[in-house]
Scaffold this active site. Structure first.
Site, short mmCIF file in Angstrom:
data_model
loop_
_atom_site.label_atom_id
_atom_site.label_comp_id
_atom_site.label_asym_id
_atom_site.label_seq_id
_atom_site.Cartn_x
_atom_site.Cartn_y
_atom_site.Cartn_z
NE ARG A 51 -1.64 -2.25 2.93
CZ ARG A 51 -1.52 -3.53 2.55
NH1 ARG A 51 -2.37 -4.03 1.68
NH2 ARG A 51 -0.58 -4.31 3.05
CB THR A 52 3.64 2.46 2.14
OG1 THR A 52 2.93 2.21 3.36
CG2 THR A 52 4.43 3.75 2.28
CE LYS A 80 26.72 -4.97 -7.69
NZ LYS A 80 27.02 -4.17 -8.91
NE ARG A 101 7.56 0.69 4.73
CZ ARG A 101 6.32 0.23 4.74
NH1 ARG A 101 6.07 -1.03 4.40
NH2 ARG A 101 5.32 1.00 5.09
CG HIS A 129 4.25 4.24 8.43
ND1 HIS A 129 4.42 5.02 7.31
CD2 HIS A 129 3.79 3.04 7.99
CE1 HIS A 129 4.08 4.32 6.24
NE2 HIS A 129 3.69 3.12 6.62
#
Length: 308
Positions: A51-52, A80, A101, A129
């Protein structure tokens, strides 16, 4: 130069929150506005998201910007050994704003301090959030007609649940009454209970989740017990199904009650609740588009007057 990043909801004043909600209201009426033509939004998701990520990318597309980014850090140079700093500095060369995120608490704060472009925190570990909180506030405002003096039950994983941490902080401006419903293993952290005391926020803690406890509430905010936050899977198994909201529990609740959930749902809301008019979690997810359109514009310095 002013840093217009959105890292923590605690940094937003009451006036700013209401301003962003007004902007979201405008975008709900007029979602397709090509006011970011020529801009690039980067979405960097070091943790899984549906959703985000999709709502941020849809918001950017509907505003007329281009979108770049990744959803699997294993397919990037971080696999890496590239540091977060180098990733942020590199992507800043290509984008006007970064939506990020990350699994580490504080990662968004760090990124905002080094990046030459605004950072939008799309969730950092179990910490914050803020964009979810803005869509939660917009959903509450739409369903209740106000943010003031509401009774709100937060249910489930209050220890690791970054959405409830952010919501608690945002509602400090609006005189809420909270009920924390959680097992001992997942109680609201002491730092957030101290925050309530410092801001004169009333709260009561419960271990029981039944018809009597929820009878007089305006909002039930259900949360998923987050398996990915547990280091002890036996502990997760003990608590994962401890609270389940069933349709029969809603018979004697207030008419204005609405059920919210940041999603994804696992078992904590029975499927027979979906058809109850008090269920609002899918509409809540849709509201994320408008709230995130407002956030993107704001961090880029685009005002409500510019939009109108």
């Amino acid at each position: 130069m002013e840093n217009r990043s959105l890292v923590s909801i605690a940094e937003l004043s009451k006036e700013k929150i209401l301003y962003l909600l007004e902007m979201a209201t405008h975008f709900e009426k007029h979602p397709n506005r090509k006011i970011l033509d020529g801009k690039v939004v980067a979405t960097l998701f070091f943790e899984p998201s549906t959703r985000t990520r999709l709502s941020f990318e849809t918001a950017a597309n509907r505003l007329g910007s281009n979108v770049i980014g990744f959803t699997d850090p294993k397919a990037t140079s971080s696999s890496k050994g590239e540091t977060l700093k180098d990733t942020i500095m590199m992507v800043s060369n290509y984008a006007d704003v970064i939506v990020m995120r990350h699994y580490l608490e504080g990662a968004a704060r760090y990124a905002s301090e080094i990046a030459p472009v605004p950072i939008i925190n799309a969730g950092d570990g179990a910490n914050q959030h803020p964009s979810q909180t803005m869509l939660d506030l917009y959903s509450i405002l739409k369903t209740q007609g106000t943010l003031e003096n509401l009774t709100i039950h937060l249910v489930g994983d209050l220890k690791y649940g970054r959405t409830v941490h952010s919501l608690l902080m945002a509602l400090r401006h609006f005189n809420p009454t909270f009920h924390f419903i959680t097992p001992d293993e997942l109680k609201m952290p002491e730092e957030y209970k101290m925050y309530c005391k410092q801001h004169n926020i009333s709260y009561t803690e419960h271990s029981e989740f039944n018809e009597e406890v929820i009878a007089d509430t305006d909002i039930i905010y259900m949360t998923r017990v987050q398996r990915e936050r547990f280091t002890d899977l036996m502990e997760y198994e003990r608590v994962k199904n401890i609270y389940i909201l069933k349709n029969s529990m809603l018979e004697n609740t207030r008419d204005n009650l609405r059920i919210l959930h940041p999603l994804p749902r696992v078992n904590e809301i029975a499927y027979d609740v979906d058809d109850n008019p008090k269920a609002y979690y899918f509409e809540q997810a849709r509201n994320g588009l408008y709230a995130r359109q407002a956030i993107i514009c704001d961090v880029l310095g685009i005002t409500l007057e510019d939009i109108i």
